[in-house]
Structure formats: C-alpha cells, structure tokens
Enzyme design. Structure first.
Site, PDB file in Angstrom:
ATOM      1  N   THR A  18      31.512  -3.330  44.439  1.00 20.17           N
ATOM      2  CA  THR A  18      31.236  -4.312  45.403  1.00 20.17           C
ATOM      3  C   THR A  18      31.598  -3.653  46.741  1.00 20.17           C
ATOM      4  O   THR A  18      30.986  -3.390  47.492  1.00 20.17           O
ATOM      5  CB  THR A  18      31.617  -5.663  45.489  1.00 20.17           C
ATOM      6  OG1 THR A  18      31.111  -6.161  44.425  1.00 20.17           O
ATOM      7  CG2 THR A  18      31.170  -6.442  46.659  1.00 20.17           C
ATOM      8  N   GLU A  32      32.298 -13.009  36.750  1.00 22.88           N
ATOM      9  CA  GLU A  32      33.284 -12.628  37.634  1.00 22.88           C
ATOM     10  C   GLU A  32      33.739 -13.757  38.770  1.00 22.88           C
ATOM     11  O   GLU A  32      34.545 -14.041  39.168  1.00 22.88           O
ATOM     12  CB  GLU A  32      33.184 -11.192  38.369  1.00 22.88           C
ATOM     13  CG  GLU A  32      34.361 -11.032  39.526  1.00 22.88           C
ATOM     14  CD  GLU A  32      33.960  -9.469  39.990  1.00 22.88           C
ATOM     15  OE1 GLU A  32      33.205  -8.935  39.526  1.00 22.88           O
ATOM     16  OE2 GLU A  32      34.702  -9.223  41.089  1.00 22.88           O
ATOM     17  N   ASP A  35      35.023  -5.856  33.566  1.00 18.46           N
ATOM     18  CA  ASP A  35      34.671  -4.578  34.070  1.00 18.46           C
ATOM     19  C   ASP A  35      34.349  -3.743  32.957  1.00 18.46           C
ATOM     20  O   ASP A  35      33.869  -2.454  33.054  1.00 18.46           O
ATOM     21  CB  ASP A  35      35.787  -4.036  34.881  1.00 18.46           C
ATOM     22  CG  ASP A  35      36.028  -4.748  36.258  1.00 18.46           C
ATOM     23  OD1 ASP A  35      35.033  -4.569  37.326  1.00 18.46           O
ATOM     24  OD2 ASP A  35      36.861  -5.345  36.624  1.00 18.46           O
ATOM     25  N   LEU A  68      27.893  -7.466  39.792  1.00 14.33           N
ATOM     26  CA  LEU A  68      27.808  -6.437  40.679  1.00 14.33           C
ATOM     27  C   LEU A  68      29.170  -5.570  40.796  1.00 14.33           C
ATOM     28  O   LEU A  68      30.325  -6.044  40.952  1.00 14.33           O
ATOM     29  CB  LEU A  68      27.293  -6.656  41.933  1.00 14.33           C
ATOM     30  CG  LEU A  68      26.777  -5.788  43.017  1.00 14.33           C
ATOM     31  CD1 LEU A  68      25.971  -6.363  44.113  1.00 14.33           C
ATOM     32  CD2 LEU A  68      27.842  -4.605  43.442  1.00 14.33           C
ATOM     33  N   ASP A  69      29.185  -4.510  39.979  1.00 10.45           N
ATOM     34  CA  ASP A  69      30.789  -3.761  39.821  1.00 10.45           C
ATOM     35  C   ASP A  69      30.386  -2.662  41.051  1.00 10.45           C
ATOM     36  O   ASP A  69      29.333  -2.167  41.360  1.00 10.45           O
ATOM     37  CB  ASP A  69      30.846  -3.064  38.434  1.00 10.45           C
ATOM     38  CG  ASP A  69      32.065  -2.274  38.381  1.00 10.45           C
ATOM     39  OD1 ASP A  69      32.853  -3.057  38.802  1.00 10.45           O
ATOM     40  OD2 ASP A  69      32.032  -1.252  37.980  1.00 10.45           O
ATOM     41  N   ASP A 117      26.317 -10.223  44.695  1.00  8.93           N
ATOM     42  CA  ASP A 117      27.365 -10.586  43.598  1.00  8.93           C
ATOM     43  C   ASP A 117      26.862 -11.979  43.193  1.00  8.93           C
ATOM     44  O   ASP A 117      26.655 -12.238  41.893  1.00  8.93           O
ATOM     45  CB  ASP A 117      28.564 -10.486  43.794  1.00  8.93           C
ATOM     46  CG  ASP A 117      29.158  -9.223  44.504  1.00  8.93           C
ATOM     47  OD1 ASP A 117      30.055  -8.617  43.945  1.00  8.93           O
ATOM     48  OD2 ASP A 117      28.489  -8.557  45.481  1.00  8.93           O
ATOM     49  N   THR A 174      39.940   6.109  39.927  1.00 13.64           N
ATOM     50  CA  THR A 174      39.611   5.277  41.195  1.00 13.64           C
ATOM     51  C   THR A 174      39.203   5.929  42.394  1.00 13.64           C
ATOM     52  O   THR A 174      40.066   7.197  42.580  1.00 13.64           O
ATOM     53  CB  THR A 174      40.509   4.316  41.302  1.00 13.64           C
ATOM     54  OG1 THR A 174      40.097   3.267  42.421  1.00 13.64           O
ATOM     55  CG2 THR A 174      41.910   4.590  41.557  1.00 13.64           C
TER      56      THR A 174
HETATM   57  P1  AMP Z   1      37.754   1.231  41.047  1.00 17.16           P
HETATM   58  O1  AMP Z   1      38.099   2.237  39.979  1.00 17.16           O
HETATM   59  O2  AMP Z   1      38.917   1.265  41.905  1.00 17.16           O
HETATM   60  O3  AMP Z   1      36.210   1.214  41.647  1.00 17.16           O
HETATM   61  O4  AMP Z   1      37.666  -0.294  40.462  1.00 17.16           O
HETATM   62  C1  AMP Z   1      36.985  -0.489  39.286  1.00 17.16           C
HETATM   63  C2  AMP Z   1      36.505  -1.981  39.326  1.00 17.16           C
HETATM   64  O5  AMP Z   1      37.807  -2.523  39.162  1.00 17.16           O
HETATM   65  C3  AMP Z   1      36.124  -2.383  40.716  1.00 17.16           C
HETATM   66  O6  AMP Z   1      34.721  -2.451  40.803  1.00 17.16           O
HETATM   67  C4  AMP Z   1      36.710  -3.741  40.563  1.00 17.16           C
HETATM   68  O7  AMP Z   1      35.619  -4.522  40.046  1.00 17.16           O
HETATM   69  C5  AMP Z   1      37.892  -3.819  39.983  1.00 17.16           C
HETATM   70  N1  AMP Z   1      39.189  -3.549  40.683  1.00 17.16           N
HETATM   71  C6  AMP Z   1      39.996  -2.263  40.388  1.00 17.16           C
HETATM   72  N2  AMP Z   1      41.169  -2.501  41.174  1.00 17.16           N
HETATM   73  C7  AMP Z   1      41.014  -3.714  41.691  1.00 17.16           C
HETATM   74  C8  AMP Z   1      41.866  -4.372  42.883  1.00 17.16           C
HETATM   75  N3  AMP Z   1      43.085  -3.829  42.991  1.00 17.16           N
HETATM   76  N4  AMP Z   1      41.325  -5.518  43.331  1.00 17.16           N
HETATM   77  C9  AMP Z   1      40.151  -6.115  42.765  1.00 17.16           C
HETATM   78  N5  AMP Z   1      39.361  -5.486  41.846  1.00 17.16           N
HETATM   79  C10 AMP Z   1      39.496  -4.491  41.401  1.00 17.16           C
HETATM   80 MG    MG Z   2      33.923  -5.039  38.757  1.00 15.19          MG
HETATM   81 MG    MG Z   3      31.637  -7.463  40.499  1.00 17.41          MG
END
Ligand code: AMP
Ligand code: MG
Ligand code: MG
Length: 308
Positions: A123, A74, A254, A120-121, A51, A202
């Site tokens: 992570t 980020e 994001d 880097l999304d 990242d 998610t």
């Molecule tokens: P997810 O759909 O849960 O994979 O979330 C998508 C992206 O949003 C993740 O890769 C993070 O960059 C960010 N994200 C979502 N929820 C959170 C959280 N509670 N804490 C930190 N980052 C988050």
């Molecule tokens: Mg992200």
């Molecule tokens: Mg990231």
C-alpha cells in the site's frame, strides 16, 4: 437446511482466482480516479479506499457460497452482503488439474481451513504511485499449512510506476495448488546473474537487523523492492535466490498465498531460524514476529549463514 461441512478446493480456488482478478479492476479504478482516500492505521501503515473495497469484494463474495468459512483479512471493516456468486467452475474444466489434484483436497472439512487475504499488498508504494509491486494476495491454509495461493498483479510492465499509458495497464494471475504442477511461471533470471547470489529485501522497512542479515549472507547483489508478494514472486520466478526480512512487520496474510505457490514450485519459507510458520487465527501469532526467509533452493545454507 444444514450448511455443508466440506468443500472442494478446486471450487474455492476457482472463486479466489476470479475475485483476485476483480479486485485488480477495483484497484486500477481507484488509482485512475486519483482519489485514493489514504488513512494511516499506524505511523508506518497506510490504508486506502482500494484496500477496503478489494477486501469487501473478496470476502463478501466468498460468503455468498461458504457462509461459515474462516477468513482473516488484513483490514478491519464491515463486510457488505453481496448477491452475486463468484463462478466456481474454472478449475473444474481443467482436466489436468482435476487429475493431479490430491483427492483429499476435493472434500476438505471447512472447519479446518483458514483463508488469509491481503487485499492490496504494498500500500505504501501504491500511495506513492509505484504501482508495479502492488499485489492482491489470497492464501488458503489447511490445518496450519498453506495448500493453495493466488497472487494477482494489477499493474504489469508499468516500469515500477503508473505514468505509462493507462490503456497498457494489464494484470496477471499466478496461482497454485500444492501438489498440482504449476503452469505459467517463467524463469526470469537474466543471463548476467546466473551463478550469482541475489538477495532481495524491503525497500521501505530497512533497519539494522536487515543489514545484519545482508552482511551474514554476503550476496553478490542486493535488491530492494516493495511488497511481500512482489518479492516472493521474484524468488518464485528466479529473479532472486533469497528474500529475507528478519524482523517484525509482515503478517500471515502477506505470506500465506505466496508460501503456497512457493511450495508448489519446490521452494521454502520459514522464520530466520528455520522454524515452520503455523497458519492460525490466534491474534498473537498473526504477525511474523521473528521475520521470514524465502528461498527457491539451498534454504538450509541461508539459515546457517544467518545463525552462525
Ligand atoms: P516491505 O518489504 O517493507 O514492502 O513489506 C512487505 C509487506 O509487509 C508490506 O506491504 C506490509 O504489508 C508488511 N509490513 C512489513 N513491515 C511492516 C511494518 N513495519 N508495518 C506494517 N506493515 C509492514
Ligand atoms: Mg501486505
Ligand atoms: Mg495490504
């Protein structure tokens, strides 16, 4: 010598495409090394060496050309001085792109632009070896709205993990400028899913509010995957009709890049009440506190289902 006050979006986008691809090389190298250098930024928010190095490379390289460009990345880190300038001529060699690009985009006031970078999304998934949903996301916003986006996927066709032969790891780039016809986006809908409602959300931040949204929309299929970029791309490529995350967590980095690509293909992204997202550097507004909803069509139908 005074600094230029305007820039050509075709040049900036060209540089960002190249840098996103190079960040993919960095991410693959770190993964291959087996030493990810994982640190926790907060309980549920990991960061790795990849990242950091990716962000440093992208921002450091952009600074070689556009010194005073507003960039929101980020990660909180030092940006090294880099000598090598990224090439800016990729899209200047694309006749179609030059013709279709709105003229005002070729001379944009630099002070009205903000670049959002998620180096880097997904992570969390990266640290678990589920690399298929990892993406580098770069979004370019102008006066609060996204106008260009770049997504680079460093691990394509890894069946969601990286246990496949490393020599088969290839990346792909998806980019768009709003108003310019988008090339290379495939309709990936499977025949069995035509006519159905597919909702993606998610994998790792599921909670009651997400469940309530699923109950309100009542999709034929519920899909769960990691990464904001990956899920946005599922909507852009018609593998899902709606991506909803009606809760805190996602940030402007994001969504800015995916949002621009979505707009370029006729989709929509708002908060779950249907309000526009404004892209600004206001630290209070970096987090999408009310959440997000992303569709390729019928946006209002889903907003109504969520709010009635
Ligand atoms: P997810 O759909 O849960 O994979 O979330 C998508 C992206 O949003 C993740 O890769 C993070 O960059 C960010 N994200 C979502 N929820 C959170 C959280 N509670 N804490 C930190 N980052 C988050
Ligand atoms: Mg992200
Ligand atoms: Mg990231």
């Amino acid at each position: 010598m005074s600094l230029p006050t305007t820039l050509n979006l075709l040049e900036l986008t060209s540089a960002c495409i190249k840098l996103a691809q190079e960040s993919g090389d960095i991410i693959r190298e770190v993964f291959k090394s087996g030493s990810l250098g994982i640190e926790m930024k907060s309980v549920d928010d990991p960061m790795t060496k990849a990242d950091l190095l990716s962000q440093q490379h992208i921002i450091g390289s952009l600074r070689t050309i556009w010194k005073d460009l507003n960039i929101v990345g980020e990660e909180q880190c030092e940006i090294p001085v880099i000598d090598k300038r990224p090439p800016i001529d990729l899209l200047l060699n694309d006749k179609d792109c030059i013709e279709k690009c709105p003229e005002e985009f070729k001379e944009l006031p630099i002070e009205d632009l903000i670049i959002f970078i998620d180096p880097l999304d997904a992570t969390r998934e990266f640290t678990l070896g589920r690399v298929g949903c990892v993406m580098t996301l770069i979004g370019i916003s102008f006066r609060g709205k996204p106008i260009a986006g770049i997504i680079y996927q460093p691990f394509v066709d890894c069946n969601g993990d990286a246990t496949t032969d490393q020599s088969q790891w290839v990346g792909r780039t998806i980019w768009a400028i709003v108003g310019v016809p988008v090339k290379g986006i495939k309709d990936k809908r499977s025949k069995d899913d035509i006519g159905k409602v597919l909702l993606v959300t998610t994998a790792s931040h599921f909670n009651d509010r997400v469940q309530q949204a699923v109950d309100a929309i009542k999709p034929d299929k519920l899909l769960r995957a990691g990464g904001a970029g990956y899920k946005s791309l599922m909507v852009i490529e018609n593998q899902a009709d709606v991506y909803v995350f009606p809760t805190v967590g996602s940030k402007l980095w994001d969504i800015c890049g995916p949002h621009a690509i979505l707009l370029a293909v006729g989709g929509k992204l708002t908060d779950p009440k249907g309000n526009d997202i404004i892209y600004s550097t206001n630290p209070e507004k970096i987090e999408n506190k009310n959440g997000i909803i992303i569709t390729i069509s019928n946006h209002q139908k889903y907003i109504d289902l969520l709010n009635n």
